[in-house]
Write a protein that holds these residues in place. Structure first.
Motif, PDB file in Angstrom:
ATOM      1  N   PRO A   1       1.121  -3.992 -14.613  1.00  0.00           N
ATOM      2  CA  PRO A   1       0.593  -4.865 -13.553  1.00  0.00           C
ATOM      3  C   PRO A   1      -0.398  -4.142 -12.662  1.00  0.00           C
ATOM      4  O   PRO A   1      -0.409  -2.907 -12.569  1.00  0.00           O
ATOM      5  CB  PRO A   1       1.853  -5.252 -12.770  1.00  0.00           C
ATOM      6  N   ARG A   2      -1.247  -4.933 -11.994  1.00  0.00           N
ATOM      7  CA  ARG A   2      -2.182  -4.402 -10.998  1.00  0.00           C
ATOM      8  C   ARG A   2      -1.680  -4.782  -9.622  1.00  0.00           C
ATOM      9  O   ARG A   2      -1.279  -5.911  -9.387  1.00  0.00           O
ATOM     10  CB  ARG A   2      -3.586  -4.980 -11.189  1.00  0.00           C
ATOM     11  N   ILE A   3      -1.723  -3.825  -8.689  1.00  0.00           N
ATOM     12  CA  ILE A   3      -1.296  -4.063  -7.313  1.00  0.00           C
ATOM     13  C   ILE A   3      -2.496  -3.817  -6.412  1.00  0.00           C
ATOM     14  O   ILE A   3      -3.101  -2.745  -6.451  1.00  0.00           O
ATOM     15  CB  ILE A   3      -0.150  -3.116  -6.908  1.00  0.00           C
ATOM     16  N   ARG A   4      -2.821  -4.792  -5.598  1.00  0.00           N
ATOM     17  CA  ARG A   4      -3.950  -4.640  -4.673  1.00  0.00           C
ATOM     18  C   ARG A   4      -3.597  -3.611  -3.609  1.00  0.00           C
ATOM     19  O   ARG A   4      -2.535  -3.690  -2.978  1.00  0.00           O
ATOM     20  CB  ARG A   4      -4.250  -5.993  -4.026  1.00  0.00           C
ATOM     21  N   LEU A   5      -4.453  -2.627  -3.409  1.00  0.00           N
ATOM     22  CA  LEU A   5      -4.249  -1.633  -2.366  1.00  0.00           C
ATOM     23  C   LEU A   5      -4.541  -2.254  -1.009  1.00  0.00           C
ATOM     24  O   LEU A   5      -5.573  -2.909  -0.816  1.00  0.00           O
ATOM     25  CB  LEU A   5      -5.159  -0.426  -2.600  1.00  0.00           C
ATOM     26  N   ALA A   6      -3.641  -2.035  -0.050  1.00  0.00           N
ATOM     27  CA  ALA A   6      -3.766  -2.685   1.255  1.00  0.00           C
ATOM     28  C   ALA A   6      -3.109  -1.825   2.321  1.00  0.00           C
ATOM     29  O   ALA A   6      -2.300  -0.940   2.027  1.00  0.00           O
ATOM     30  CB  ALA A   6      -3.121  -4.069   1.225  1.00  0.00           C
ATOM     31  N   ARG A   7      -3.450  -2.111   3.576  1.00  0.00           N
ATOM     32  CA  ARG A   7      -2.778  -1.485   4.712  1.00  0.00           C
ATOM     33  C   ARG A   7      -2.172  -2.600   5.547  1.00  0.00           C
ATOM     34  O   ARG A   7      -2.879  -3.335   6.241  1.00  0.00           O
ATOM     35  CB  ARG A   7      -3.754  -0.654   5.535  1.00  0.00           C
ATOM     36  N   LEU A   8      -0.847  -2.727   5.493  1.00  0.00           N
ATOM     37  CA  LEU A   8      -0.145  -3.835   6.123  1.00  0.00           C
ATOM     38  C   LEU A   8       0.927  -3.395   7.109  1.00  0.00           C
ATOM     39  O   LEU A   8       1.281  -4.151   8.014  1.00  0.00           O
ATOM     40  CB  LEU A   8       0.520  -4.720   5.058  1.00  0.00           C
TER      41      LEU A   8
END
Length: 291
Positions: A234-241
Motif C-alpha cells: 500500500p501507499r501512505i500519504r506523508l502528512a503532518r497531523l
C-alpha cells in the motif's frame, strides 16, 4: 505553537457568510491526547433537548450529521463530548447548537485548550489515527478539522541543504519491511514516479530526495508517499497531523531553491504542506507568485 488561546486564526479554505457572530453562542474546546474533544457551550436559549451538531461541508446528506447531547455543566454552560471512539470522516465540520428541534445556530469559538495535542504520539491500537482540531473560520465561526488515517505516516523534521530535502518521520498502524521505500509522484502525471531508499529504525524512517531531479519535468507539484512494504504494498500519504495546528500551509513554510533548467528556464523548488496538511514538493516558475 500556541496551544491555549482564543480561536482567532482562520483557515484560507473557509468561505461563505454566516450568522451574526456577536450574537452566537460560544464554545470552549478541550482536546485530549486520544483524539477526543469536549465542548463547553454558553446557553443557546430556547426550550427542549439541546445538541451540539457537527455537519461536514459538502456532505452528500444530513445523514452524516453527528449529534452530541448537551448537558448542564458549571457556570450555567452546557457540555458535549466527542469521544475518540466516534468516527468523524476526514474533512471540515461546522459546529452548531440545536435546541428543541429548531434551526441549528452556528457556534462561535471561545478558548481552545489544545495542549494535549503538542508532541502527540498515539498508540494506534485501534488500527487508525484520529485527529480533530477545532479552529475559527475567517467568518468567526467554530469548525473542526478532522483526519482519519489507517495507516498513517507522520512527518517530523525536514532538513534542506541546496537541492536536497531529507524527511524524517514515524509510521503508525503498520510495520516497515526491508522493502520499504518512499515515492514522489507528479500530480499531473501520477504514473511518473521517483523512488527513494528508506533508512528505517523500528517505526522511525528517513529518506532524501533531490528537487532538481523533480524539476526536470517542469512546473507542477509532486506528492510524497511512503510504501512500508515496498512497491507491491500500500501507499501512505506523508502528512503532518499530530500537533495543534489545523492548517499548516501558511504556518510551516520552507525555503525554496532557484534552479536554472535547460528545458523549462528558471524554476523555484521546495517542500510545502497542502491544504490537507499532506507533504508535497512545489516546482514553479521563478516569477510565479502563489495565490
Amino acid at each position: 505553537m500556541t496551544a491555549l488561546a482564543t480561536s482567532d486564526a482562520s483557515s484560507p479554505c473557509d468561505a461563505g457568510a454566516d450568522q451574526d457572530v456577536a450574537a452566537a453562542p460560544r464554545a470552549d474546546c478541550i482536546a485530549d491526547s486520544a483524539g477526543g474533544l469536549t465542548f463547553d457551550v454558553t446557553d443557546p436559549g430556547g426550550e427542549g433537548a439541546a445538541y451540539l451538531l457537527l455537519r461536514r461541508r459538502d456532505a452528500a446528506s444530513a445523514d452524516e450529521d453527528v449529534r452530541l447531547p448537551l448537558s448542564p455543566a458549571a457556570d450555567g454552560r452546557l457540555r458535549a463530548a466527542l469521544p475518540s471512539s466516534v468516527e468523524l470522516a476526514e474533512g471540515r465540520w461546522n459546529a452548531y447548537a440545536e435546541v428543541g428541534g429548531g434551526t441549528p445556530r452556528r457556534l462561535a469559538p471561545g478558548v481552545n485548550d489544545l495542549r494535549s495535542l503538542v508532541d502527540r504520539a498515539p498508540s494506534g491500537a485501534r488500527g487508525y489515527i484520529a485527529v480533530r482540531i477545532p479552529y475559527a473560520t475567517k467568518q468567526g465561526n467554530l469548525s473542526v478539522r478532522s483526519w482519519l488515517r489507517a495507516p498513517h505516516a507522520e512527518i517530523g523534521e525536514l532538513e534542506i541543504a541546496g537541492t536536497s530535502v531529507t524527511a524524517h518521520g514515524r509510521v503508525y498502524c503498520t510495520a516497515l519491511t526491508g522493502a520499504a521505500c518512499a515515492e514522489a509522484s507528479r500530480r499531473a502525471e501520477p504514473e511518473r514516479v521517483e523512488r527513494y531508499e528508506l533508512t528505517a529504525d523500528g517505526v522511525e524512517f528517513s529518506f532524501a530526495l533531490r528537487s532538481d531531479v523533480l524539476a526536470e519535468s517542469g512546473p507542477g507539484p509532486w506528492d510524497l508517499w511512503l510504501r512500508p512494504a515496498g512497491e507491491s504494498g500500500p501507499r501512505i500519504r506523508l502528512a503532518r497531523l499530530l500537533d495543534d495546528v489545523a492548517d499548516k500551509k501558511q504556518i510551516f513554510t520552507y525555503p525554496s531553491v532557484r534552479l536554472d533548467t535547460a528545458a523549462h528556464g528558471p524554476l523555484d523548488a521546495g517542500p510545502y504542506y497542502t491544504n490537507d496538511n499532506d507533504l508535497s514538493v512545489r516546482i514553479r516558475e521563478a516569477s510565479a507568485v502563489e495565490g
